[in-house]
Design a protein around this motif. Structure first.
Motif, PDB file in Angstrom:
ATOM      1  N   ALA A  86       0.915  -1.095  -0.048  1.00  9.07           N
ATOM      2  CA  ALA A  86       0.062  -0.185   0.110  1.00  9.07           C
ATOM      3  C   ALA A  86       0.917   1.105  -0.079  1.00  9.07           C
ATOM      4  O   ALA A  86       0.447   2.235  -0.782  1.00  9.07           O
ATOM      5  N   ARG A  87       1.897   1.168   0.970  1.00  7.68           N
ATOM      6  CA  ARG A  87       2.912   2.361   0.896  1.00  7.68           C
ATOM      7  C   ARG A  87       3.410   2.685  -0.574  1.00  7.68           C
ATOM      8  O   ARG A  87       3.582   3.790  -1.046  1.00  7.68           O
ATOM      9  N   ASN A  88       3.907   1.545  -1.279  1.00 11.61           N
ATOM     10  CA  ASN A  88       4.489   1.649  -2.506  1.00 11.61           C
ATOM     11  C   ASN A  88       3.222   2.316  -3.432  1.00 11.61           C
ATOM     12  O   ASN A  88       3.660   3.129  -4.588  1.00 11.61           O
ATOM     13  N   ALA A  89       2.331   1.722  -3.486  1.00 12.65           N
ATOM     14  CA  ALA A  89       1.095   2.268  -4.217  1.00 12.65           C
ATOM     15  C   ALA A  89       0.809   3.718  -4.318  1.00 12.65           C
ATOM     16  O   ALA A  89       0.445   4.566  -5.111  1.00 12.65           O
ATOM     17  N   VAL A  90       0.796   4.132  -2.664  1.00  9.96           N
ATOM     18  CA  VAL A  90       0.406   5.462  -2.500  1.00  9.96           C
ATOM     19  C   VAL A  90       1.559   6.235  -3.158  1.00  9.96           C
ATOM     20  O   VAL A  90       1.345   7.562  -3.488  1.00  9.96           O
ATOM     21  N   ARG A  91       2.796   5.873  -3.048  1.00  8.84           N
ATOM     22  CA  ARG A  91       3.675   6.548  -3.561  1.00  8.84           C
ATOM     23  C   ARG A  91       3.985   6.742  -5.248  1.00  8.84           C
ATOM     24  O   ARG A  91       4.361   7.695  -5.651  1.00  8.84           O
ATOM     25  N   LEU A  92       3.702   5.522  -5.599  1.00  9.38           N
ATOM     26  CA  LEU A  92       3.863   5.602  -7.394  1.00  9.38           C
ATOM     27  C   LEU A  92       2.529   6.167  -7.934  1.00  9.38           C
ATOM     28  O   LEU A  92       2.542   6.565  -9.110  1.00  9.38           O
ATOM     29  N   TYR A  93       1.422   6.518  -7.278  1.00  8.33           N
ATOM     30  CA  TYR A  93       0.053   6.811  -7.997  1.00  8.33           C
ATOM     31  C   TYR A  93      -0.215   8.025  -7.569  1.00  8.33           C
ATOM     32  O   TYR A  93      -0.331   8.430  -6.281  1.00  8.33           O
ATOM     33  N   PRO A  94      -0.181   9.319  -8.401  1.00  2.00           N
ATOM     34  CA  PRO A  94      -0.429  10.520  -8.131  1.00  2.00           C
ATOM     35  C   PRO A  94      -1.417  11.001  -7.575  1.00  2.00           C
ATOM     36  O   PRO A  94      -1.608  12.117  -7.001  1.00  2.00           O
ATOM     37  N   LYS A  95      -2.654  10.370  -7.613  1.00  2.00           N
ATOM     38  CA  LYS A  95      -3.963  10.842  -7.124  1.00  2.00           C
ATOM     39  C   LYS A  95      -4.290  10.379  -5.801  1.00  2.00           C
ATOM     40  O   LYS A  95      -4.114   9.129  -5.419  1.00  2.00           O
TER      41      LYS A  95
END
Length: 381
Positions: A86-95
């Protein structure tokens, strides 16, 4: 003096056994790193990420998982692996709408026997009680509870300072809150029918750019800058029956869930076993050589096994001492000098410095407040 310390340590909020059980929920890594959950929640996160153009392997970086293992229904995953992804996804996804997107992908069928127990509950009240009672089966992240207030039933979700998760910054916290709200609404509709939508959702944060997406997913009025994170339903609905209600099956499945929960408590990974040795005798902390001998392995093997679960002896030892320090300060009358001695410090000065480094607060500040919110609770998502 030693007898007085032992008496005070054994009192407080209960026996050493109760204290050990309470601390097991407070020590980072003891439960978070145990591999015991279906990969369904991780699979939903990866699916959504890939659809948004993110690389699946980048999403799983640092988790020890691959897209193939996440797709395997028999893979067992940990809460920490989901948190890292989840931390990776939040970092990689700009919205900021990722939590809503992932939450809408989750359904009661993704929760195994736990989800089945919700589906066949006799009433909505029983379904909500069951959800809380067996929440540890659902890959726990956030602590949740529900109460009746006047003519409403209200789910209460924690503020960021109440959550014991490592490196929980604001974007990751907002993701988890959005996910929690959305999953609650989706599961409740799965159980009761599409008519069963909330009356109101209240958020502590300011109105975000994706407020419209939240409103569409939750299907209710939203309020921001509120004192608590709340999701409300009419209390009169508590007596209504789910579409698949069956009292006989509900009792059978509830027993099965209770058995699963008991198995989780006893089928501990090596992290939990080391933790148990560190908390077995108040004031005595065996070194890694002694623990390895108790577990019938070499210290080298033990280090390797702990590393495979993403932790180490020194990290667990520090976490146990920190949790015990907070517990002693808030539930016993032990003085700071006695606590320092009990935790193996040579003097109170060293303990005070360590405690300030661990928590950002002094022992006196924590004792005056009676609690340390950041380390109070870990619940379930």
């Amino acid at each position: 003096m030693e007898r007085a310390i032992a008496t005070a340590v054994s009192s407080g909020n209960g026996s050493n056994e109760k204290r050990r059980e309470r601390l097991s929920r407070e020590v980072p890594g003891v439960q978070l790193r145990e591999h015991r959950f279906s990969p369904s929640k991780l699979a939903a996160l990866v699916e959504v990420g890939v659809e948004l153009g993110l690389d699946a392997r980048a999403l799983l970086e640092g988790t020890g998982l691959t897209p193939e293992t996440v797709a395997d229904p028999f893979t067992l995953t940990s809460s920490m692996q989901f948190l890292d992804a989840a931390r990776n996804a939040v970092r990689l996804y700009p919205k900021p709408d990722l939590g809503v997107r992932v939450g809408r992908r989750m359904h009661v069928s993704g929760y195994g026997m736990y989800g089945y127990a919700l589906l066949c509950s006799e009433t909505l009240r029983r379904a909500f009680d069951t959800a809380v009672k067996y929440h540890q089966l659902a890959n726990p992240m956030l602590d949740i509870r529900w109460v009746e207030r006047d003519d409403a039933l209200v789910w209460i979700f924690p503020e960021r300072g109440e959550i014991l998760l490592p490196d929980l910054d604001v974007p990751l916290y907002d993701f988890l809150i959005d996910l929690q709200f959305t999953v609650h609404v989706i599961l409740t509709k799965d159980i009761m029918g599409s008519w069963c939508v909330p009356a109101r959702a209240s958020f502590m944060r300011a109105e975000p750019p994706h407020a419209a997406a939240l409103a569409e997913a939750l299907e209710c009025p939203l309020a921001f800058d509120q004192p608590q994170n709340l999701l409300s339903y009419p209390a009169s609905w508590l007596s209504r029956s789910p579409r698949l209600a069956n009292s006989i099956t509900a009792a059978q499945v509830s027993r099965h869930c209770a058995h699963q929960l008991e198995q989780l408590r006893w089928q501990a990974g090596i992290t939990r076993r080391v933790y148990q040795e560190l908390t077995r005798t108040p004031g005595q902390f065996p070194d890694i050589e002694q623990i390895a001998e108790c577990l019938c392995m070499t210290s080298r093997t033990l280090r390797r096994k702990l590393e495979a679960e993403g932790t180490s002896y020194s990290e667990l030892f520090t976490s146990v001492r920190k949790a015990l320090a907070i517990d002693y300060l808030t539930t016993t009358s032990l003085g700071v000098e006695d606590i320092a001695q009990t935790l193996g410090f040579s003097d109170s000065v060293g303990f005070r410095h360590a405690f300030k480094r661990w928590t950002g607060k002094t022992p006196s500040e924590v004792r005056r407040s009676g609690a340390l919110g950041t380390y109070d609770a870990i619940g379930a998502l």
